[in-house]
Design a protein around this motif. Sequence first.
Motif, PDB file in Angstrom:
ATOM      1  N   MET A 293      36.695   8.198  62.572  1.00  0.00           N
ATOM      2  CA  MET A 293      38.152   8.116  62.530  1.00  0.00           C
ATOM      3  C   MET A 293      38.673   8.045  61.102  1.00  0.00           C
ATOM      4  O   MET A 293      39.601   8.769  60.723  1.00  0.00           O
ATOM      5  CB  MET A 293      38.629   6.906  63.319  1.00  0.00           C
ATOM      6  CG  MET A 293      40.143   6.814  63.430  1.00  0.00           C
ATOM      7  SD  MET A 293      40.699   5.323  64.289  1.00  0.00           S
ATOM      8  CE  MET A 293      40.359   4.075  63.034  1.00  0.00           C
ATOM      9  N   PHE A 294      38.069   7.179  60.270  1.00  0.00           N
ATOM     10  CA  PHE A 294      38.544   7.038  58.902  1.00  0.00           C
ATOM     11  C   PHE A 294      38.312   8.314  58.094  1.00  0.00           C
ATOM     12  O   PHE A 294      39.128   8.674  57.240  1.00  0.00           O
ATOM     13  CB  PHE A 294      37.857   5.858  58.222  1.00  0.00           C
ATOM     14  CG  PHE A 294      38.581   4.555  58.396  1.00  0.00           C
ATOM     15  CD1 PHE A 294      38.891   4.087  59.662  1.00  0.00           C
ATOM     16  CD2 PHE A 294      38.952   3.797  57.311  1.00  0.00           C
ATOM     17  CE1 PHE A 294      39.561   2.894  59.841  1.00  0.00           C
ATOM     18  CE2 PHE A 294      39.628   2.594  57.470  1.00  0.00           C
ATOM     19  CZ  PHE A 294      39.931   2.145  58.743  1.00  0.00           C
ATOM     20  N   GLY A 295      37.178   8.986  58.343  1.00  0.00           N
ATOM     21  CA  GLY A 295      36.914  10.223  57.626  1.00  0.00           C
ATOM     22  C   GLY A 295      37.965  11.274  57.890  1.00  0.00           C
ATOM     23  O   GLY A 295      38.397  11.999  56.983  1.00  0.00           O
ATOM     24  N   VAL A 296      38.411  11.367  59.148  1.00  0.00           N
ATOM     25  CA  VAL A 296      39.449  12.342  59.506  1.00  0.00           C
ATOM     26  C   VAL A 296      40.817  11.893  59.000  1.00  0.00           C
ATOM     27  O   VAL A 296      41.588  12.696  58.448  1.00  0.00           O
ATOM     28  CB  VAL A 296      39.475  12.544  61.034  1.00  0.00           C
ATOM     29  CG1 VAL A 296      40.681  13.377  61.452  1.00  0.00           C
ATOM     30  CG2 VAL A 296      38.186  13.210  61.501  1.00  0.00           C
ATOM     31  N   TYR A 297      41.133  10.606  59.182  1.00  0.00           N
ATOM     32  CA  TYR A 297      42.452  10.110  58.799  1.00  0.00           C
ATOM     33  C   TYR A 297      42.709  10.211  57.296  1.00  0.00           C
ATOM     34  O   TYR A 297      43.873  10.215  56.870  1.00  0.00           O
ATOM     35  CB  TYR A 297      42.615   8.657  59.244  1.00  0.00           C
ATOM     36  CG  TYR A 297      42.943   8.490  60.709  1.00  0.00           C
ATOM     37  CD1 TYR A 297      42.742   9.528  61.613  1.00  0.00           C
ATOM     38  CD2 TYR A 297      43.452   7.302  61.200  1.00  0.00           C
ATOM     39  CE1 TYR A 297      43.033   9.378  62.956  1.00  0.00           C
ATOM     40  CE2 TYR A 297      43.752   7.138  62.544  1.00  0.00           C
ATOM     41  CZ  TYR A 297      43.539   8.185  63.419  1.00  0.00           C
ATOM     42  OH  TYR A 297      43.832   8.030  64.749  1.00  0.00           O
ATOM     43  N   LEU A 298      41.668  10.274  56.486  1.00  0.00           N
ATOM     44  CA  LEU A 298      41.852  10.437  55.046  1.00  0.00           C
ATOM     45  C   LEU A 298      42.620  11.711  54.725  1.00  0.00           C
ATOM     46  O   LEU A 298      43.392  11.768  53.762  1.00  0.00           O
ATOM     47  CB  LEU A 298      40.480  10.459  54.346  1.00  0.00           C
ATOM     48  CG  LEU A 298      40.471  10.780  52.850  1.00  0.00           C
ATOM     49  CD1 LEU A 298      41.187   9.691  52.057  1.00  0.00           C
ATOM     50  CD2 LEU A 298      39.046  10.942  52.342  1.00  0.00           C
ATOM     51  N   PHE A 299      42.437  12.747  55.555  1.00  0.00           N
ATOM     52  CA  PHE A 299      43.025  14.055  55.266  1.00  0.00           C
ATOM     53  C   PHE A 299      44.434  14.219  55.843  1.00  0.00           C
ATOM     54  O   PHE A 299      45.172  15.105  55.409  1.00  0.00           O
ATOM     55  CB  PHE A 299      42.123  15.170  55.821  1.00  0.00           C
ATOM     56  CG  PHE A 299      40.817  15.295  55.097  1.00  0.00           C
ATOM     57  CD1 PHE A 299      40.669  16.206  54.068  1.00  0.00           C
ATOM     58  CD2 PHE A 299      39.747  14.495  55.426  1.00  0.00           C
ATOM     59  CE1 PHE A 299      39.472  16.317  53.388  1.00  0.00           C
ATOM     60  CE2 PHE A 299      38.541  14.596  54.757  1.00  0.00           C
ATOM     61  CZ  PHE A 299      38.401  15.507  53.735  1.00  0.00           C
ATOM     62  N   ILE A 300      44.805  13.405  56.833  1.00  0.00           N
ATOM     63  CA  ILE A 300      46.074  13.625  57.533  1.00  0.00           C
ATOM     64  C   ILE A 300      47.290  13.436  56.630  1.00  0.00           C
ATOM     65  O   ILE A 300      48.163  14.316  56.575  1.00  0.00           O
ATOM     66  CB  ILE A 300      46.166  12.721  58.771  1.00  0.00           C
ATOM     67  CG1 ILE A 300      45.018  13.022  59.741  1.00  0.00           C
ATOM     68  CG2 ILE A 300      47.503  12.911  59.463  1.00  0.00           C
ATOM     69  CD1 ILE A 300      44.970  14.454  60.222  1.00  0.00           C
ATOM     70  N   PRO A 301      47.428  12.296  55.889  1.00  0.00           N
ATOM     71  CA  PRO A 301      48.607  12.163  55.026  1.00  0.00           C
ATOM     72  C   PRO A 301      48.692  13.255  53.959  1.00  0.00           C
ATOM     73  O   PRO A 301      49.790  13.719  53.632  1.00  0.00           O
ATOM     74  CB  PRO A 301      48.423  10.774  54.391  1.00  0.00           C
ATOM     75  CG  PRO A 301      47.541  10.031  55.341  1.00  0.00           C
ATOM     76  CD  PRO A 301      46.604  11.063  55.871  1.00  0.00           C
TER      77      PRO A 301
END
Length: 539
Positions: A293-301
């Motif tokens: 989850m954190f690996g993916v969420y790094l790219f969203i913002p």
Amino acid sequence: MSSVETYNQTPSQAAAPRAGQREWIGLFVLMLPAMLIAMDMTVLHLAVPSLSADLKPGSAQLLWIVDIYGFLIAGSLITMGTLGDRIGRRKLLMIGAAAFACASILAAFSPSAEILILTRAILGVAGATLMPSTMSLIRNMFHDPEQRTFAIGVWISSFSVGAAVGPLVGGFMLQFFWWGSVFLLAVPVMALLLALGPLLLPEFRDPRAGRLDIPSAALSLASVLALIFGVKQTAEHGLTALALTAIAAGLVTGFVFVQRQRGLADPLIDLRLFLNRAFTAALAVNTVGIFAMFGVYLFIPQYLQLVIGLTPLEAGLWTVPGSLVSIAGSLGAPALLRWFRPRPLIFGGLVVAVAGLLLLTQVSVSSLGMVVAGLVIISLGFGVVFTLTVDVVVGAAPPERAGAASAISETGSELGGALGIAVLGSLGVAIYRRQVAALLPSGISPEAAETARDTLGGAVNVAAHLSDTVGPMLLQVSREAFVDGLQLVAVCAVVLVLGLAVLAAFWLGQHEPGAPAHAASDARAAGERGGLPASYAAE
């Protein structure tokens, strides 16, 4: 009740008194650090484009700015939890709150990437004092099992509240102030904690706790940092001699740490906990799920701001639905347990998360709706999963080891998040750099080209100073390269979470939250193995 209590009070010694108004107000105070830590991570992601433009960090420095905080929290949690046993949980919480406020001020006014990395490291050490203190205080303030379960559920949901509020407040701050203002959000929160904590929170310490083993603390921190550094180096530069040396050093140090724990009367980690299958499986699901989850969420913002072109406030608003759905999943999970066992619920939550991740594998440079939908679905699935796995981890341990189980759970969560940012973040950056290097348009100076290859934020800044022909070409190339990196990271996350679903289906025991493993320990006394409590035995 005296002002100082000990952990060794059992139900046979006291009749589990119900909490009153003071304890429930104290729970609000204990929610503040949890909300702050969640806010700190989300607002930093929003601030990445702004601080990239101001401090001009390299790609490796940018990743260190983001993840050194989580690394040092993960490496220090067990040590800080043990220290709290000795000096007092409330005292450690107050010390950590003061240190966190001071380090936040220093981070806000960091003049360089190197100084920001250092202050983030200090924030990590200070943050490690907050989490084990809050959980252990909750368990001692709420003696009634039903009240304690509800209190822990509220505390867990406070992370989602922080994740929901963080983008709004952080986006507002970034819209009108400089990037460092997001760090100043911690100052009034910590000031409130320092003011109310001594009035509402009782002190707890264990007078029979053994001495703090400094070599074990040093070994655990060294092992975590060496492994993470080696993984980062591998992701960025391949299996170089430096990367292999760091990984080998981390593994050897970790082995020495484990062997040392086996021979200590008061170890930092009680290895017997891992003999319980429910504990180990739930911990694995929680840690690896947060990794993905954190690996993916790094790219969203970054996608919302630098690819779609939203302002920080607009980007923050688009992330709120995911946070709200996560809160709904966290608070709804206990109610679902009335009709379903934990194992199918955890399996179902992981399948839902996979569906959201699959959406992210299909995004393009103009897929705002698909990204937001994917974020909402992922948040719903993981909101259910993380609430139940934490409950299983704590409930699967015998009562005398519940505090240690909580510390291990928090360590796994922080380490999973930090490694997810490091490994998947480095993988996404590597794809971005290779794609931009291969398709970089002509007419760009070597210095500008290197800046554009480092980060998407750098490419956007370079493009703004190029001609009307070359600038748009660079933007197109860099944005498509970033999306390619996001897609690959999402694919990796899909594979990981599918593996977790299989683990949950076939290995996670039928342990019931609310009916802890230790409740039946007397009935299973004949099944004790090797002198260990029956609740440690693998199910």
